[in-house]
Design a protein around this motif. Structure first.
Motif, PDB file in Angstrom:
ATOM      1  N   TYR A 210       0.837  -1.201   0.000  1.00 40.71           N
ATOM      2  CA  TYR A 210       0.000   0.000   0.000  1.00 40.71           C
ATOM      3  C   TYR A 210       0.875   1.255   0.000  1.00 40.71           C
ATOM      4  O   TYR A 210       0.624   2.204  -0.767  1.00 40.71           O
ATOM      5  CB  TYR A 210      -0.922   0.020   1.221  1.00 40.71           C
TER       6      TYR A 210
ATOM      7  N   ASP B 205       2.403   1.660  -3.349  1.00 42.79           N
ATOM      8  CA  ASP B 205       1.385   2.054  -4.319  1.00 42.79           C
ATOM      9  C   ASP B 205       1.054   3.533  -4.210  1.00 42.79           C
ATOM     10  O   ASP B 205       0.893   4.220  -5.225  1.00 42.79           O
ATOM     11  CB  ASP B 205       0.118   1.222  -4.101  1.00 42.79           C
ATOM     12  N   ARG B 206       0.946   4.047  -2.973  1.00 43.93           N
ATOM     13  CA  ARG B 206       0.652   5.468  -2.803  1.00 43.93           C
ATOM     14  C   ARG B 206       1.779   6.308  -3.376  1.00 43.93           C
ATOM     15  O   ARG B 206       1.548   7.360  -3.972  1.00 43.93           O
ATOM     16  CB  ARG B 206       0.449   5.807  -1.321  1.00 43.93           C
TER      17      ARG B 206
ATOM     18  N   THR C  22      -5.330   8.600   3.161  1.00 46.04           N
ATOM     19  CA  THR C  22      -4.077   7.830   3.076  1.00 46.04           C
ATOM     20  C   THR C  22      -3.527   7.557   4.469  1.00 46.04           C
ATOM     21  O   THR C  22      -3.123   6.429   4.790  1.00 46.04           O
ATOM     22  CB  THR C  22      -3.039   8.599   2.244  1.00 46.04           C
TER      23      THR C  22
ATOM     24  N   GLU D   4      -5.673   4.961   6.293  1.00 48.28           N
ATOM     25  CA  GLU D   4      -5.460   3.592   5.801  1.00 48.28           C
ATOM     26  C   GLU D   4      -4.153   3.031   6.334  1.00 48.28           C
ATOM     27  O   GLU D   4      -4.083   1.855   6.718  1.00 48.28           O
ATOM     28  CB  GLU D   4      -5.459   3.577   4.274  1.00 48.28           C
TER      29      GLU D   4
END
Length: 235
Positions: A116, A119-120, A202, A205
């Motif tokens: 994650y 990916d961000r 963001t 998460e």
């Protein structure tokens, strides 16, 4: 703009609290965390650090200027050539070798969190990446310091005291403070009010994934639930 980290934490208060107030943290503070839980966490944290280093390599690519590239490169160098070595030495005291950690399968919770963050960084800019990293970089300091201030903190005969002291100490405190300052520097150039909801999502998460990482270790310290046939036949 007020300090960005404060706004992120306040905007994701419930997820932040679920992370910093997880039972795993309670176990560290009271010294009651099962050793199996901490050992599993240590192994997965080593694998996490490998991808953490990759995130800082990506930060070099995403940096706005040479100063940002140098800062990210210095962190990458510290992670690969210093911090991971310290982690290996720390784990030796728990009877865990570097070879054992390197050969361990990556837990789904570790995989979900690290991918994650990457990916961000790939989909967004350097601010997205640093926001995704901040619950870990800054949160560990805040958690450790809060532990030392708890009325139920057990400092004496607590097997987890070295971990707590490491993250509550001045050296790591300087790392966390610099991460907060870096967020503000990036925010001055890249953050707008219209962008805040996305940044908070963001951050939230990443907090949820941090809590899941604790939960992964917490579950490892509990007796395994009996399988289907054991439940059926009492074996």
């Amino acid at each position: 703009m007020s300090r960005l980290f404060d706004r992120l934490r306040d905007g994701a208060a419930a997820d932040w609290q679920a992370y910093v107030g997880h039972p795993f943290v309670d176990g560290l503070a009271r010294g009651t965390l099962p050793e199996a839980a901490f050992r599993h966490y240590l192994v997965q944290d080593y694998l996490f650090l490998i991808h953490f280093a990759r995130a800082y390599a990506l930060a070099v690519v995403k940096a706005d200027d040479l100063a940002g590239m140098r800062s990210a490169a210095a962190t990458l160098d510290a992670l690969i050539n210093h911090e991971m070595g310290l982690h290996v030495e720390f784990c030796k005291a728990w009877g865990i070798s570097a070879e054992e950690m390197e050969q361990a399968p990556e837990a789904p919770e570790c995989m979900a969190y690290t991918r994650y963050v990457l990916d961000r960084g790939l989909a967004g800019d350097v601010l997205d990446l640093k926001v995704a990293l901040s619950p870990c970089v800054i949160g560990y300091r805040d958690i450790a310091v809060a532990i030392t201030e708890r009325p139920d903190f057990r400092g004496e005969d607590n097997r987890y005291l070295p971990w707590i002291e490491m993250y509550a100490g001045k050296d790591y405190g300087a790392v966390a403070d610099e991460a907060i300052a870096e967020l503000d520097r990036l925010a001055a150039v890249r953050a707008t009010e219209a962008r805040m909801p996305s940044l908070i999502r963001t951050f939230a998460e990443s907090c949820r994934l941090e809590a899941a990482f604790w939960e992964m270790g917490w579950r490892a310290g509990k007796p395994a639930a009996p399988g289907f046939w054991s439940r059926l036949f009492g074996r």
